[in-house]
Every structure is written in structure tokens, then in C-alpha cells.
Design a protein around this motif. Structure first.
Motif, PDB file in Angstrom:
ATOM      1  N   ASP A 111      22.140  58.583  25.236  1.00 12.54           N
ATOM      2  CA  ASP A 111      23.294  59.423  24.882  1.00 12.54           C
ATOM      3  C   ASP A 111      24.254  59.593  26.058  1.00 12.54           C
ATOM      4  OD1 ASP A 111      22.241  59.740  22.352  1.00 12.54           O
ATOM      5  OD2 ASP A 111      21.391  61.727  22.750  1.00 12.54           O
ATOM      6  N   ALA A 112      23.717  59.440  27.290  1.00 13.67           N
ATOM      7  CA  ALA A 112      24.568  59.537  28.485  1.00 13.67           C
ATOM      8  C   ALA A 112      25.364  58.259  28.724  1.00 13.67           C
ATOM      9  CB  ALA A 112      23.710  59.861  29.705  1.00 13.67           C
ATOM     10  N   GLY A 113      25.157  57.258  27.881  1.00 13.61           N
ATOM     11  CA  GLY A 113      25.926  56.016  27.984  1.00 13.61           C
ATOM     12  C   GLY A 113      25.231  54.899  28.707  1.00 13.61           C
ATOM     13  N   VAL A 114      23.932  55.085  29.022  1.00 16.57           N
ATOM     14  CA  VAL A 114      23.158  54.043  29.688  1.00 16.57           C
ATOM     15  C   VAL A 114      22.423  53.223  28.638  1.00 16.57           C
ATOM     16  CG1 VAL A 114      21.312  53.548  31.334  1.00 16.57           C
ATOM     17  CG2 VAL A 114      22.851  55.496  31.731  1.00 16.57           C
ATOM     18  N   SER A 115      22.685  51.933  28.597  1.00 16.77           N
ATOM     19  CA  SER A 115      21.978  51.046  27.685  1.00 16.77           C
ATOM     20  C   SER A 115      20.628  50.686  28.303  1.00 16.77           C
ATOM     21  CB  SER A 115      22.785  49.775  27.418  1.00 16.77           C
ATOM     22  OG  SER A 115      23.961  50.088  26.706  1.00 16.77           O
ATOM     23  N   ILE A 116      19.557  50.933  27.567  1.00 17.47           N
ATOM     24  CA  ILE A 116      18.203  50.711  28.071  1.00 17.47           C
ATOM     25  C   ILE A 116      17.735  49.332  27.638  1.00 17.47           C
ATOM     26  CG2 ILE A 116      15.819  51.516  28.006  1.00 17.47           C
ATOM     27  CD1 ILE A 116      17.011  54.314  27.232  1.00 17.47           C
ATOM     28  N   TRP A 117      17.496  48.474  28.621  1.00 21.03           N
ATOM     29  CA  TRP A 117      16.974  47.138  28.344  1.00 21.03           C
ATOM     30  C   TRP A 117      15.592  47.011  28.952  1.00 21.03           C
ATOM     31  CZ3 TRP A 117      21.400  43.027  29.278  1.00 21.03           C
ATOM     32  CH2 TRP A 117      22.477  43.297  28.417  1.00 21.03           C
ATOM     33  N   SER A 120      14.410  53.507  22.298  1.00 24.67           N
ATOM     34  CA  SER A 120      15.841  53.314  22.579  1.00 24.67           C
ATOM     35  C   SER A 120      16.157  52.017  23.304  1.00 24.67           C
ATOM     36  CB  SER A 120      16.393  54.494  23.405  1.00 24.67           C
ATOM     37  OG  SER A 120      16.196  55.723  22.739  1.00 24.67           O
ATOM     38  N   VAL A 121      15.254  51.020  23.241  1.00 22.35           N
ATOM     39  CA  VAL A 121      15.512  49.734  23.889  1.00 22.35           C
ATOM     40  C   VAL A 121      16.553  48.964  23.083  1.00 22.35           C
ATOM     41  CG1 VAL A 121      14.515  47.479  24.461  1.00 22.35           C
ATOM     42  CG2 VAL A 121      13.274  49.587  25.025  1.00 22.35           C
ATOM     43  N   VAL A 122      17.611  48.512  23.766  1.00 24.21           N
ATOM     44  CA  VAL A 122      18.693  47.814  23.064  1.00 24.21           C
ATOM     45  C   VAL A 122      19.006  46.463  23.709  1.00 24.21           C
ATOM     46  CG1 VAL A 122      19.766  49.884  22.088  1.00 24.21           C
ATOM     47  CG2 VAL A 122      20.430  49.116  24.389  1.00 24.21           C
TER      48      VAL A 122
END
Length: 369
Positions: free
Chosen positions: A10-16, A38-40
Motif C-alpha cells: 500500500d506504501a507503493g513498494v512492489s514486492i518481488w 502480496s508478491v507481484v
């Protein structure tokens, strides 16, 4: 769903996830991480593939088929790895369709080509064509020879994950190479909206090298700076990114439909056990970035990570102060960067050799059956 990972997202960090294996793909583990943690996105490298192939039986049938065809080891590696990337891309496709910038899976050009521009371009084309998925990324190292390959690949519509970035000046060259590629793609009539890119800025290795030098200096002032260089370096990188996307050159490309090359925080697993195990996640929270984590770091953040707002924007002056103090303490940061890039390329090549040895062993087993 992990509330802490959701807060990070939600803070704008994409989790890979910095890991991939056929077992993760076929057992539903990867899909579960997408749904529950939340892995994207996913990144891979030869060491990751070597571990997957050595420790699992799910590659045996394909290895045997390729051995029966008389394929050499480099071709076997190509077929095994592109198969995994293709299937992972399919799992992440709904994310890519929903978010455009995420849902990406990265595969690396052969590391031995790190100082070979034309070889890198050819490898990027081959991998892009074999994976044949719009949500793939081809990893190209940010060596001097890699820079024109980044431009050439981008110009052809290949989405690139630029890897092995350590210093701000090289990062600026990487961003310039991407913009040049976009301009060439635009002039060739390509749809810029279909091209994505990330710039992988390595984090923990900076502290590992700088801390060792600070320990060698041994003064109180030097020792007080341990564990501060990596985050400061990344914060300066983000400031450089902000300068680029505020430029007239970028605005022209954005109006033509181009996507920004997002900063990606790589090597975010903490190497020093004295530091918080979520250090390189918590202290680098800022929107429009990617953090690619080994599963151990992902699980640590899910368990006890904290999101306390933007930790990067507007902190450039403080970060520069850290480097001024490092210089005063006797740290030659330009030499640090030279060592890190040289060692990084060498480690990449060794990881490829490890993968070759692993696959050869599997091929020998298949031939003996």
C-alpha cells in the motif's frame, strides 16, 4: 494475507520474490505467494536455477528428453530456464494485466557476456523470443559494455531489468541508456506503453564492502558509520531517479506513452546478523519502487516488518552527509564501486559455471539410465 506485507504494498513498494523453481511453479507455491503475501513479481539468476535443478526431480524428464536429442549443456540450460520463466509469467499474468508495471518475471543473459555488447544483445533477443511473454524481463548487467545493449534491447521493444548497479554515476548512465532506447523505439513506431524497465540497485553488498573497510580503519568515527552506506547510497539513487523523471526529456517520452524505469532494490537480504533482518526493506520504503527479496527476508518482514511512511524522499542531503563522513574517515567510495562491480561480474560468471556443472551432472545421470 500478511497485513505487514500489504502495508508495504500500500506504501507503493512492489514486492518481488528473489527465487524461482519448477517446484514453486507446479505445487502452487508461487501462486500462493501472490495470493497471500502480496508478491507481484519474480527475479531469477543462475545460482537460483542451479539450486532448483540440483534439489528437485521435476526437471528430470525434460533433461532426459534433451539428452536424447543430443543437445549440448548450454542449450539444455536455455530450455530448462526459459520453460520456468514462461510458466511463471503465466502465473503472474493476471497481476500484469491488472497493474501493467508488475507481474514481471526476470531471466538473465549469460553472465559471461557481461563485457560483450553484441553478445548481450543477441542473448537478450534469444531469451525474449523463447520466453515469448509480454510480462518477461531480460536482465542485462550495467557494465560499460552493457549500456549500449540496454539501449538496443529497449529500442527493439524488449523489456529490460538492468542489474548490477552499485553507484550513482553508473545509474545515471543506465537511465540515459533506457531513455535513448525509448527514443529509438518511438522513432521506429513502436508502442512505448508496452515497454517496461526496472533498474536493479544493489544494496547489502555496499555495506558489506564499506563495513569491512571501516573495521580496518578502526577509529570511533569510522566504526560509527557501519551499516549506513548502503541505505544512503540507495536514497541518493532515488534522488537521481526523481531528477530524471522531472526532466523535459522524460516528459516528452511520457507524453508519447513511455513508462518510467522504476528503481528496484536488489540484494536486500541482510548479510550482517547484527543488523535488523528487515533493514533494507524498512529503510527504503518509497512509492514507485520494487524490492526483490529472498524468501527469508519476505517472511521476516511478514512477521515483524514495519512501515512508517516514506523513508527515502527528501533525504538526499542527509545521505550525502553520510558519504562526506565516509570520505573524511578514509573511505574511497569510487574504489568501493570498482571492487563491487568487478566482484559482481565475477560472481555472476561463477554462478553460471555452477549452473553448468549442475546441469552437466543431471545430464550425466539421464544418459546413464
Amino acid at each position: 494475507m500478511s497485513d505487514r506485507l500489504q502495508a508495504l504494498s500500500d506504501a507503493g513498494v512492489s514486492i518481488w520474490l528473489d527465487d524461482l523453481s519448477r517446484e514453486r511453479i507446479e505445487t502452487g507455491n508461487l501462486a500462493g505467494l501472490v495470493d497471500e503475501k502480496s508478491v507481484v513479481g519474480v527475479t531469477s539468476n543462475p545460482t537460483i536455477f542451479a539450486a532448483a535443478i540440483a534439489n528437485g526431480e521435476r526437471y528430470d524428464e525434460q533433461v532426459a528428453q534433451l539428452v536424447d536429442k543430443g543437445e549440448p549443456v548450454d542449450r539444455v540450460i536455455f530450455e530448462l530456464t526459459t520453460e520456468d520463466i514462461r510458466n511463471a509469467c503465466d502465473i503472474l499474468r493476471p497481476v500484469a494485466e491488472r497493474t501493467a508495471a508488475d507481474g514481471r518475471v526476470s531471466i538473465e543473459v549469460e553472465p559471461a557476456l557481461a563485457n560483450d555488447t553484441e553478445g548481450t544483445i543477441a542473448s537478450a533477443r534469444a531469451l525474449w523470443g523463447a520466453v515469448d511473454r509480454p510480462n518477461a524481463f531480460i536482465k542485462i548487467p550495467a557494465t560499460k559494455e552493457g549500456l549500449p545493449a540496454i539501449t538496443a534491447a529497449t529500442a527493439e521493444g524488449i523489456s529490460v531489468n538492468v542489474t548490477l548497479i552499485f553507484g550513482i554515476e553508473r545509474y545515471r548512465e543506465v537511465m540515459d541508456a533506457y531513455l535513448s532506447g525509448l527514443e529509438a523505439a518511438r522513432d521506429a513506431g513502436l508502442d512505448l506503453g508496452r515497454i517496461q524497465s526496472v533498474a536493479s540497485f544493489f544494496v547489502s553488498r555496499v555495506d558489506t564492502e564499506v563495513d569491512a573497510r571501516l573495521d580496518g580503519i578502526g577509529t570511533d568515527d569510522a566504526l560509527a558509520l557501519r551499516g549506513k552506506a548502503a541505505v544512503a547510497n540507495a536514497r541518493l539513487a532515488y534522488a537521481a531517479f526523481q531528477n530524471v523523471i522531472a526532466s523535459d526529456r522524460w516528459k516528452v517520452l511520457a507524453e508519447a506513452g513511455a513508462n518510467p524505469q522504476r528503481p528496484l532494490w536488489a540484494s536486500t537480504g541482510v548479510k550482517n546478523p547484527d543488523y535488523p533482518d528487515t533493514l533494507y526493506v524498512t529503510d527504503l520504503v518509497v512509492a514507485d519502487t520494487v524490492n526483490t527479496m529472498p524468501e527469508k527476508t519476505l517472511d521476516a518482514f511478514a512477521d515483524h516488518g514495519e512501515v512508517t511512511g516514506d523513508q527515502v524522499t527528501g533525504r538526499g542531503d542527509a545521505a550525502q552527509s553520510i558519504f562526506d563522513q565516509l570520505t573524511a574517515a578514509g573511505i574511497d567510495f569510487q574504489d568501493v564501486l570498482l571492487v563491487l562491480e568487478t566482484e559482481g561480474v565475477d560472481k555472476f560468471k561463477k554462478s553460471w559455471d555452477e549452473l553448468v556443472d549442475t546441469v552437466k551432472a543431471q545430464m550425466d545421470k539421464a544418459a546413464a539410465r
